[in-house]
Design a protein around this motif. Sequence first.
Motif, PDB file in Angstrom:
ATOM      1  N   SER A  35     -44.515  -5.093  59.903  1.00 40.29           N
ATOM      2  CA  SER A  35     -45.065  -3.753  60.033  1.00 40.29           C
ATOM      3  C   SER A  35     -46.534  -3.820  60.395  1.00 40.29           C
ATOM      4  CB  SER A  35     -44.902  -2.971  58.720  1.00 40.29           C
ATOM      5  OG  SER A  35     -45.604  -3.600  57.692  1.00 40.29           O
ATOM      6  N   TYR A  36     -46.945  -2.868  61.190  1.00 46.46           N
ATOM      7  CA  TYR A  36     -48.355  -2.761  61.564  1.00 46.46           C
ATOM      8  C   TYR A  36     -48.868  -1.487  60.930  1.00 46.46           C
ATOM      9  CZ  TYR A  36     -52.463  -3.496  64.487  1.00 46.46           C
ATOM     10  OH  TYR A  36     -53.730  -3.753  64.928  1.00 46.46           O
ATOM     11  N   ILE A  37     -49.826  -1.617  60.017  1.00 42.35           N
ATOM     12  CA  ILE A  37     -50.294  -0.475  59.248  1.00 42.35           C
ATOM     13  C   ILE A  37     -51.691  -0.116  59.689  1.00 42.35           C
ATOM     14  CG2 ILE A  37     -50.730   0.410  56.939  1.00 42.35           C
ATOM     15  CD1 ILE A  37     -48.733  -1.639  55.926  1.00 42.35           C
ATOM     16  N   PHE A  38     -51.857   1.092  60.207  1.00 45.60           N
ATOM     17  CA  PHE A  38     -53.172   1.529  60.645  1.00 45.60           C
ATOM     18  C   PHE A  38     -53.915   2.121  59.463  1.00 45.60           C
ATOM     19  CE2 PHE A  38     -50.571   1.410  64.396  1.00 45.60           C
ATOM     20  CZ  PHE A  38     -51.389   0.775  65.307  1.00 45.60           C
ATOM     21  N   SER A  39     -55.101   1.630  59.257  1.00 46.70           N
ATOM     22  CA  SER A  39     -55.861   1.996  58.073  1.00 46.70           C
ATOM     23  C   SER A  39     -56.463   3.389  58.186  1.00 46.70           C
ATOM     24  CB  SER A  39     -56.987   0.979  57.874  1.00 46.70           C
ATOM     25  OG  SER A  39     -57.905   1.451  56.934  1.00 46.70           O
ATOM     26  N   ASN A  40     -56.474   4.118  57.049  1.00 41.51           N
ATOM     27  CA  ASN A  40     -57.259   5.349  56.986  1.00 41.51           C
ATOM     28  C   ASN A  40     -58.568   5.088  56.255  1.00 41.51           C
ATOM     29  OD1 ASN A  40     -56.333   4.966  54.407  1.00 41.51           O
ATOM     30  ND2 ASN A  40     -55.498   7.021  54.141  1.00 41.51           N
ATOM     31  N   ASP A  41     -58.868   3.799  56.065  1.00 38.82           N
ATOM     32  CA  ASP A  41     -60.121   3.370  55.440  1.00 38.82           C
ATOM     33  C   ASP A  41     -61.148   3.190  56.551  1.00 38.82           C
ATOM     34  OD1 ASP A  41     -62.216   2.080  54.262  1.00 38.82           O
ATOM     35  OD2 ASP A  41     -61.077   0.358  53.570  1.00 38.82           O
ATOM     36  N   ASP A  42     -61.618   4.298  57.125  1.00 41.11           N
ATOM     37  CA  ASP A  42     -62.613   4.221  58.191  1.00 41.11           C
ATOM     38  C   ASP A  42     -63.964   4.399  57.541  1.00 41.11           C
ATOM     39  OD1 ASP A  42     -64.038   4.193  60.491  1.00 41.11           O
ATOM     40  OD2 ASP A  42     -62.841   5.694  61.528  1.00 41.11           O
ATOM     41  N   GLU A  43     -64.495   3.284  57.023  1.00 34.76           N
ATOM     42  CA  GLU A  43     -65.652   3.350  56.152  1.00 34.76           C
ATOM     43  C   GLU A  43     -66.898   3.892  56.825  1.00 34.76           C
ATOM     44  OE1 GLU A  43     -66.563  -1.347  56.717  1.00 34.76           O
ATOM     45  OE2 GLU A  43     -64.763  -0.609  55.813  1.00 34.76           O
ATOM     46  N   VAL A 121     -71.792 -10.785  53.145  1.00 35.65           N
ATOM     47  CA  VAL A 121     -72.756  -9.766  52.737  1.00 35.65           C
ATOM     48  C   VAL A 121     -72.012  -8.456  52.535  1.00 35.65           C
ATOM     49  CG1 VAL A 121     -74.801  -8.462  53.438  1.00 35.65           C
ATOM     50  CG2 VAL A 121     -74.619 -10.893  53.986  1.00 35.65           C
ATOM     51  N   GLU A 122     -72.348  -7.757  51.470  1.00 31.46           N
ATOM     52  CA  GLU A 122     -71.751  -6.446  51.179  1.00 31.46           C
ATOM     53  C   GLU A 122     -72.858  -5.408  51.081  1.00 31.46           C
ATOM     54  OE1 GLU A 122     -68.568  -4.588  47.976  1.00 31.46           O
ATOM     55  OE2 GLU A 122     -70.179  -5.865  47.234  1.00 31.46           O
ATOM     56  N   PHE A 123     -72.721  -4.319  51.834  1.00 33.20           N
ATOM     57  CA  PHE A 123     -73.638  -3.187  51.756  1.00 33.20           C
ATOM     58  C   PHE A 123     -72.963  -2.083  50.942  1.00 33.20           C
ATOM     59  CE2 PHE A 123     -74.564  -5.199  55.916  1.00 33.20           C
ATOM     60  CZ  PHE A 123     -75.854  -5.639  55.631  1.00 33.20           C
ATOM     61  N   VAL A 124     -73.689  -1.533  49.976  1.00 33.97           N
ATOM     62  CA  VAL A 124     -73.088  -0.563  49.065  1.00 33.97           C
ATOM     63  C   VAL A 124     -73.964   0.683  48.950  1.00 33.97           C
ATOM     64  CG1 VAL A 124     -71.807  -2.250  47.681  1.00 33.97           C
ATOM     65  CG2 VAL A 124     -74.181  -1.755  47.118  1.00 33.97           C
ATOM     66  N   SER A 125     -73.306   1.785  48.689  1.00 39.08           N
ATOM     67  CA  SER A 125     -73.988   3.053  48.460  1.00 39.08           C
ATOM     68  C   SER A 125     -73.019   3.976  47.744  1.00 39.08           C
ATOM     69  CB  SER A 125     -74.436   3.688  49.786  1.00 39.08           C
ATOM     70  OG  SER A 125     -75.118   4.904  49.554  1.00 39.08           O
ATOM     71  N   GLN A 126     -73.537   4.860  46.945  1.00 39.76           N
ATOM     72  CA  GLN A 126     -72.695   5.783  46.199  1.00 39.76           C
ATOM     73  C   GLN A 126     -71.862   6.636  47.140  1.00 39.76           C
ATOM     74  OE1 GLN A 126     -74.864   8.339  43.588  1.00 39.76           O
ATOM     75  NE2 GLN A 126     -73.053   9.247  42.642  1.00 39.76           N
ATOM     76  N   ALA A 127     -70.579   6.823  46.797  1.00 44.64           N
ATOM     77  CA  ALA A 127     -69.638   7.688  47.512  1.00 44.64           C
ATOM     78  C   ALA A 127     -69.341   7.205  48.930  1.00 44.64           C
ATOM     79  CB  ALA A 127     -70.135   9.126  47.549  1.00 44.64           C
ATOM     80  N   GLN A 128     -69.520   5.917  49.205  1.00 44.88           N
ATOM     81  CA  GLN A 128     -69.168   5.343  50.499  1.00 44.88           C
ATOM     82  C   GLN A 128     -68.336   4.085  50.286  1.00 44.88           C
ATOM     83  OE1 GLN A 128     -72.285   4.806  53.395  1.00 44.88           O
ATOM     84  NE2 GLN A 128     -73.493   6.495  52.568  1.00 44.88           N
ATOM     85  N   TYR A 129     -67.477   3.795  51.267  1.00 43.99           N
ATOM     86  CA  TYR A 129     -66.777   2.523  51.224  1.00 43.99           C
ATOM     87  C   TYR A 129     -67.798   1.399  51.379  1.00 43.99           C
ATOM     88  CZ  TYR A 129     -62.295   4.914  51.903  1.00 43.99           C
ATOM     89  OH  TYR A 129     -61.189   5.709  51.759  1.00 43.99           O
ATOM     90  N   PRO A 130     -67.650   0.310  50.635  1.00 36.73           N
ATOM     91  CA  PRO A 130     -68.543  -0.832  50.849  1.00 36.73           C
ATOM     92  C   PRO A 130     -68.299  -1.424  52.228  1.00 36.73           C
ATOM     93  CG  PRO A 130     -66.762  -1.419  49.359  1.00 36.73           C
ATOM     94  CD  PRO A 130     -66.666   0.060  49.569  1.00 36.73           C
ATOM     95  N   HIS A 131     -69.346  -1.926  52.840  1.00 37.45           N
ATOM     96  CA  HIS A 131     -69.230  -2.502  54.181  1.00 37.45           C
ATOM     97  C   HIS A 131     -69.567  -3.982  54.112  1.00 37.45           C
ATOM     98  CE1 HIS A 131     -68.942  -2.352  58.527  1.00 37.45           C
ATOM     99  NE2 HIS A 131     -70.051  -3.072  58.602  1.00 37.45           N
ATOM    100  N   ASP A 257     -63.837   1.887  44.898  1.00 34.37           N
ATOM    101  CA  ASP A 257     -65.273   1.726  45.143  1.00 34.37           C
ATOM    102  C   ASP A 257     -65.857   2.990  45.767  1.00 34.37           C
ATOM    103  OD1 ASP A 257     -65.368  -0.864  44.165  1.00 34.37           O
ATOM    104  OD2 ASP A 257     -64.989  -1.777  46.121  1.00 34.37           O
ATOM    105  N   GLN A 258     -65.086   3.616  46.652  1.00 35.72           N
ATOM    106  CA  GLN A 258     -65.599   4.794  47.356  1.00 35.72           C
ATOM    107  C   GLN A 258     -65.711   6.010  46.433  1.00 35.72           C
ATOM    108  OE1 GLN A 258     -63.771   7.749  48.616  1.00 35.72           O
ATOM    109  NE2 GLN A 258     -65.644   8.517  49.555  1.00 35.72           N
ATOM    110  N   ILE A 259     -64.712   6.248  45.594  1.00 36.72           N
ATOM    111  CA  ILE A 259     -64.768   7.440  44.732  1.00 36.72           C
ATOM    112  C   ILE A 259     -65.658   7.211  43.515  1.00 36.72           C
ATOM    113  CG2 ILE A 259     -62.494   8.179  45.523  1.00 36.72           C
ATOM    114  CD1 ILE A 259     -61.351   7.350  42.826  1.00 36.72           C
ATOM    115  N   GLY A 260     -65.875   5.956  43.127  1.00 37.29           N
ATOM    116  CA  GLY A 260     -66.809   5.655  42.051  1.00 37.29           C
ATOM    117  C   GLY A 260     -66.165   5.492  40.687  1.00 37.29           C
TER     118      GLY A 260
END
Length: 303
Positions: A35-43, A121-131, A257-260
């Motif tokens: 299966s190929y699953i397209f993500s809705n995690d568009d950070e 490296v991980e970039f983080v911020s409140q209410a955002q997906y980590p990048h 991580d995104q919702i906190g």
Amino acid sequence: MGNQVEKLTHLSYKEVPTADPTGVDRDDGPRIGVSYIFSNDDEDVEPQLPPQLPDGSGLPDGGDGQPPLPQPYDPRLHEVECSVFYRDECIYQKSFAPGSAALSTYTPENLLNKCKPGDLVEFVSQAQYPHWAVYVGNFQVVHLHRLEVSNSFLTDASQGRRGRVVNELYRYKPLSPSVVVRNALAHVGAKERELSWRNSESFAAWCRYGKREFKIGGELRIGKQPYRLQIQLSAQRSHTLEFQSLEDLIMEKRRNDQIGRAAVLQELALHLHAAEPDEGDSNAARTTPLPGCPPAPASEAED
């Protein structure tokens, strides 16, 4: 929460990525996905929510009608303490316990002083997906950004977020720094259907560890669910979710991580209050923690 698959389409076996070009994902038997699953995690295009305190209220304003006062980012306040297990082996741990891997964050400029080629490296911020990104040297990173693998300056990739080196979160044995950099640079320019990863974390982790489990369709989703996400509710209590693939588990972990932290704990409290779990329930809250993670393996010597 957990085990939710969206926008599912099927491909033939020959269209599914099942092996890494570097040949580093040798394991005990095939793990072919169909299966190929397209993500809705568009950070990177996720709308930013207004800043809030842990109780859900808005930040206090600066007085005299000024904008809300900015609050320093505190991982212990916003992030979810959790561990990931494959069967009984701990493969990931984010812990705030004394002696655990440091989760302090730095401005992009200060982070550059701490990075070495091959670092995650991980970039983080409140209410955002980590990048996530791979540091490749010369102040640059390679990262999966808006459905394309890009080579950017670290300060640009951060988009103003604070960051940290996260080599110690996953407990897999890393490849040598030169191979990690080569894996990342080899995919610069890949986009959309050429991609084999659902999000920036999966791409960066694959570059460092070379394991097909981070790829789309890298594991067969049949039978028992071997992955467990243990979410720490308090010092003495945790809640465990089970997944058929690491790919799906990472999606759930990133959603948390995104919702906190506050939202995750509230969500679980409502769930656990609504239905008392039966004995043997795979999603039962555990009062005793799963086995702890061993120390992270050391990197291989530079080629």
